[in-house]
Scaffold this motif. Sequence first.
Motif, PDB file in Angstrom:
ATOM      1  N   ASN A 320       0.822  -1.207   0.000  1.00  0.00           N
ATOM      2  CA  ASN A 320       0.000   0.000   0.000  1.00  0.00           C
ATOM      3  C   ASN A 320       0.865   1.270   0.000  1.00  0.00           C
ATOM      4  OD1 ASN A 320      -2.543   1.115   0.063  1.00  0.00           O
ATOM      5  ND2 ASN A 320      -2.440   1.454   2.279  1.00  0.00           N
ATOM      6  N   GLU A 321       1.913   1.257   0.806  1.00  0.00           N
ATOM      7  CA  GLU A 321       2.793   2.430   0.909  1.00  0.00           C
ATOM      8  C   GLU A 321       3.596   2.629  -0.384  1.00  0.00           C
ATOM      9  OE1 GLU A 321       3.183   4.729   3.657  1.00  0.00           O
ATOM     10  OE2 GLU A 321       1.266   3.817   4.156  1.00  0.00           O
ATOM     11  N   VAL A 322       3.924   1.523  -1.056  1.00  0.00           N
ATOM     12  CA  VAL A 322       4.610   1.636  -2.352  1.00  0.00           C
ATOM     13  C   VAL A 322       3.686   2.369  -3.321  1.00  0.00           C
ATOM     14  CG1 VAL A 322       5.403   0.330  -4.377  1.00  0.00           C
ATOM     15  CG2 VAL A 322       6.076  -0.406  -2.087  1.00  0.00           C
ATOM     16  N   LYS A 323       2.412   1.962  -3.321  1.00  0.00           N
ATOM     17  CA  LYS A 323       1.439   2.607  -4.228  1.00  0.00           C
ATOM     18  C   LYS A 323       1.369   4.103  -3.952  1.00  0.00           C
ATOM     19  CE  LYS A 323      -1.658  -1.214  -5.089  1.00  0.00           C
ATOM     20  NZ  LYS A 323      -2.319  -1.955  -4.019  1.00  0.00           N
ATOM     21  N   ILE A 324       1.326   4.470  -2.675  1.00  0.00           N
ATOM     22  CA  ILE A 324       1.236   5.902  -2.339  1.00  0.00           C
ATOM     23  C   ILE A 324       2.493   6.626  -2.830  1.00  0.00           C
ATOM     24  CG2 ILE A 324       0.999   7.616  -0.479  1.00  0.00           C
ATOM     25  CD1 ILE A 324      -0.492   5.480   1.158  1.00  0.00           C
ATOM     26  N   ALA A 325       3.664   6.037  -2.535  1.00  0.00           N
ATOM     27  CA  ALA A 325       4.922   6.697  -2.943  1.00  0.00           C
ATOM     28  C   ALA A 325       4.959   6.865  -4.457  1.00  0.00           C
ATOM     29  CB  ALA A 325       6.115   5.883  -2.458  1.00  0.00           C
ATOM     30  N   GLU A 326       4.480   5.849  -5.175  1.00  0.00           N
ATOM     31  CA  GLU A 326       4.565   5.910  -6.641  1.00  0.00           C
ATOM     32  C   GLU A 326       3.469   6.773  -7.264  1.00  0.00           C
ATOM     33  OE1 GLU A 326       5.243   1.825  -7.956  1.00  0.00           O
ATOM     34  OE2 GLU A 326       7.402   2.212  -7.698  1.00  0.00           O
ATOM     35  N   SER A 327       2.512   7.192  -6.438  1.00  0.00           N
ATOM     36  CA  SER A 327       1.457   8.057  -6.979  1.00  0.00           C
ATOM     37  C   SER A 327       1.925   9.521  -7.037  1.00  0.00           C
ATOM     38  CB  SER A 327       0.184   7.945  -6.131  1.00  0.00           C
ATOM     39  OG  SER A 327       0.405   8.570  -4.878  1.00  0.00           O
ATOM     40  N   PHE A 328       3.054   9.819  -6.391  1.00  0.00           N
ATOM     41  CA  PHE A 328       3.590  11.186  -6.450  1.00  0.00           C
ATOM     42  C   PHE A 328       4.280  11.382  -7.793  1.00  0.00           C
ATOM     43  CE2 PHE A 328       2.847  10.942  -2.019  1.00  0.00           C
ATOM     44  CZ  PHE A 328       2.931  12.218  -1.481  1.00  0.00           C
ATOM     45  N   SER A 329       4.027  12.528  -8.425  1.00  0.00           N
ATOM     46  CA  SER A 329       4.719  12.730  -9.698  1.00  0.00           C
ATOM     47  C   SER A 329       6.143  13.212  -9.422  1.00  0.00           C
ATOM     48  CB  SER A 329       3.964  13.722 -10.573  1.00  0.00           C
ATOM     49  OG  SER A 329       3.631  14.836  -9.794  1.00  0.00           O
ATOM     50  N   LYS A 330       6.986  13.076 -10.435  1.00  0.00           N
ATOM     51  CA  LYS A 330       8.389  13.476 -10.294  1.00  0.00           C
ATOM     52  C   LYS A 330       8.427  14.965  -9.937  1.00  0.00           C
ATOM     53  CE  LYS A 330      12.675  13.149 -12.827  1.00  0.00           C
ATOM     54  NZ  LYS A 330      13.151  13.814 -13.985  1.00  0.00           N
ATOM     55  N   PRO A 331       9.161  15.334  -8.896  1.00  0.00           N
ATOM     56  CA  PRO A 331       9.154  16.757  -8.524  1.00  0.00           C
ATOM     57  C   PRO A 331       9.854  17.616  -9.571  1.00  0.00           C
ATOM     58  CG  PRO A 331      10.715  15.526  -7.182  1.00  0.00           C
ATOM     59  CD  PRO A 331      10.012  14.525  -8.025  1.00  0.00           C
ATOM     60  N   PRO A 332       9.379  18.854  -9.775  1.00  0.00           N
ATOM     61  CA  PRO A 332      10.076  19.728 -10.720  1.00  0.00           C
ATOM     62  C   PRO A 332      11.451  20.097 -10.162  1.00  0.00           C
ATOM     63  CG  PRO A 332       8.392  20.941  -9.521  1.00  0.00           C
ATOM     64  CD  PRO A 332       8.257  19.505  -9.112  1.00  0.00           C
ATOM     65  N   ILE A 333      12.380  20.390 -11.052  1.00  0.00           N
ATOM     66  CA  ILE A 333      13.755  20.719 -10.647  1.00  0.00           C
ATOM     67  C   ILE A 333      13.778  21.794  -9.553  1.00  0.00           C
ATOM     68  CG2 ILE A 333      15.785  22.018 -11.506  1.00  0.00           C
ATOM     69  CD1 ILE A 333      16.062  19.152 -12.188  1.00  0.00           C
ATOM     70  N   LYS A 334      12.891  22.785  -9.680  1.00  0.00           N
ATOM     71  CA  LYS A 334      12.982  23.894  -8.726  1.00  0.00           C
ATOM     72  C   LYS A 334      12.655  23.477  -7.288  1.00  0.00           C
ATOM     73  CE  LYS A 334       8.543  25.924  -9.650  1.00  0.00           C
ATOM     74  NZ  LYS A 334       7.611  26.707  -9.237  1.00  0.00           N
ATOM     75  N   ALA A 335      11.995  22.336  -7.125  1.00  0.00           N
ATOM     76  CA  ALA A 335      11.666  21.874  -5.765  1.00  0.00           C
ATOM     77  C   ALA A 335      12.934  21.692  -4.928  1.00  0.00           C
ATOM     78  CB  ALA A 335      10.897  20.563  -5.830  1.00  0.00           C
ATOM     79  N   TYR A 336      14.014  21.215  -5.573  1.00  0.00           N
ATOM     80  CA  TYR A 336      15.260  20.980  -4.832  1.00  0.00           C
ATOM     81  C   TYR A 336      15.850  22.280  -4.299  1.00  0.00           C
ATOM     82  CZ  TYR A 336      14.816  16.470  -7.013  1.00  0.00           C
ATOM     83  OH  TYR A 336      14.328  15.265  -7.409  1.00  0.00           O
ATOM     84  N   PHE A 337      15.622  23.351  -5.037  1.00  0.00           N
ATOM     85  CA  PHE A 337      16.177  24.648  -4.628  1.00  0.00           C
ATOM     86  C   PHE A 337      15.282  25.322  -3.595  1.00  0.00           C
ATOM     87  CE2 PHE A 337      17.908  23.611  -8.698  1.00  0.00           C
ATOM     88  CZ  PHE A 337      19.226  24.019  -8.614  1.00  0.00           C
ATOM     89  N   GLU A 338      13.991  25.111  -3.756  1.00  0.00           N
ATOM     90  CA  GLU A 338      13.038  25.827  -2.900  1.00  0.00           C
ATOM     91  C   GLU A 338      12.844  25.186  -1.528  1.00  0.00           C
ATOM     92  OE1 GLU A 338      10.135  27.668  -6.350  1.00  0.00           O
ATOM     93  OE2 GLU A 338       9.552  25.825  -5.326  1.00  0.00           O
ATOM     94  N   HIS A 339      13.221  23.923  -1.426  1.00  0.00           N
ATOM     95  CA  HIS A 339      12.809  23.176  -0.247  1.00  0.00           C
ATOM     96  C   HIS A 339      13.650  23.374   1.009  1.00  0.00           C
ATOM     97  CE1 HIS A 339       9.475  20.293  -0.442  1.00  0.00           C
ATOM     98  NE2 HIS A 339       9.833  20.082   0.797  1.00  0.00           N
TER      99      HIS A 339
END
Length: 366
Positions: A320-339
């Motif tokens: 179930n947790e695998v399904k949840i993790a895989e339901s997230f879309s790939k984060p946009p590049i800017k997420a790494y900078f903003e986070h």
Amino acid sequence: MAKKKDLFEEFNPLEGKVYQILDKDGKVVGDEPKLSEEQLKDMYFYMLYTRVSDEKAVNMQRQGRMLTYAPVSGQEALHVGSALALEKDDWVVPAFRENGVFLVKGLDLHKIYLYWKGNEEGALIPEGMNILPVTIPVASQTLHGVGIGWAQALKGEKAATVTYFGDGATSEGEFHEAMNFAAVFKANIVFICNNNQYAISVPVEKQTASKTLAQKAIAYEMPGIKVDGNDVLAMYSITKYALERARSGKGPSMIEGYTYRIGYHTTADDPTKYRDQKEVDEWRTKDPIIRFREYLKGKKIWTEKYEEEVQKKVKEMVSNEVKIAESFSKPPIKAYFEHTYAEMYPYLKEQLKEMSACEEEKEAKE
Ligand SMILES: Cc1ncc(C[n+]2csc(CCOP(=O)(O)OP(=O)(O)O)c2C)c(N)n1
């Protein structure tokens, strides 16, 4: 009235003592903690959940569904046992291999998976859970832990902090600064060293000339103890003892959990290049889960039916947790900078601009 035994004095690492409650075969050789059947089943459940979710993570990484991953197999007792001794207000300051601790604290498994999939959502710990994010720079987290533990001491809180780190971390300056500061300022902290005997390819004998890692605490005028890290009851009891000591203002202490890293350092590593398979096979016979199962069998708590039920439950939870993790879309590049920071620093803004330009150029070519 007889004085209560001090475990740190009784198991002095300089005398070669190792604290243990269950031997390799699950036989009781020390003082058992008073735990209900439900609590004992929790210990078993969390160790199994950690193991099954770990095996799944390694498989997913091999299938290209995860970027990289640091396996925890063989070290479940150290993490689950110590985490079950935590109270709600205590803090956890981890390295990067503490899945068992996270699960006991109530962090959803998909968060752990997201982290290793490179999604910063995985580093976002829910408010009130009192866990700092995974720390990759080896030993740096020990100082952050001392900061929290010192604040708890200054505020007179009845709470403490546990910081986790590996055997390799004990060679880093930060570890020694943290130990020194914690002892001088009597921070409410427990240092838990996961001595899994390797820092990537460096065996612990090449890491230090000390006979134990626990004895390093003594130089800082702090109690230290070496514990059988594959004994979940010993890890639980000693952590509870050390935390109670810290919460009541008696200062820091250090626990060395002696265990073994059965798997890779990370999925980017090939341990067959630097260690003998015989050594791995030997440690498999000391498996913390099998040992605890033998103990539960002896207490008539473990049955075939219980095993079937708990295995089924854990496998369902993992899938179930695998399904949840895989339901997230790939984060946009800017997420790494903003986070990382509430507000981006100028140099980060510059890097983001440069990276975005590269991305646009790449897209235009496609
Ligand atoms: C300051 C720093 N130096 C080097 C590295 C690369 N590195 C990542 S994990 C690791 C070994 C850590 O060994 P140990 O502390 O024993 O923890 P374990 O990985 O065995 O759990 C190293 C050298 C790093 N992340 N940070």
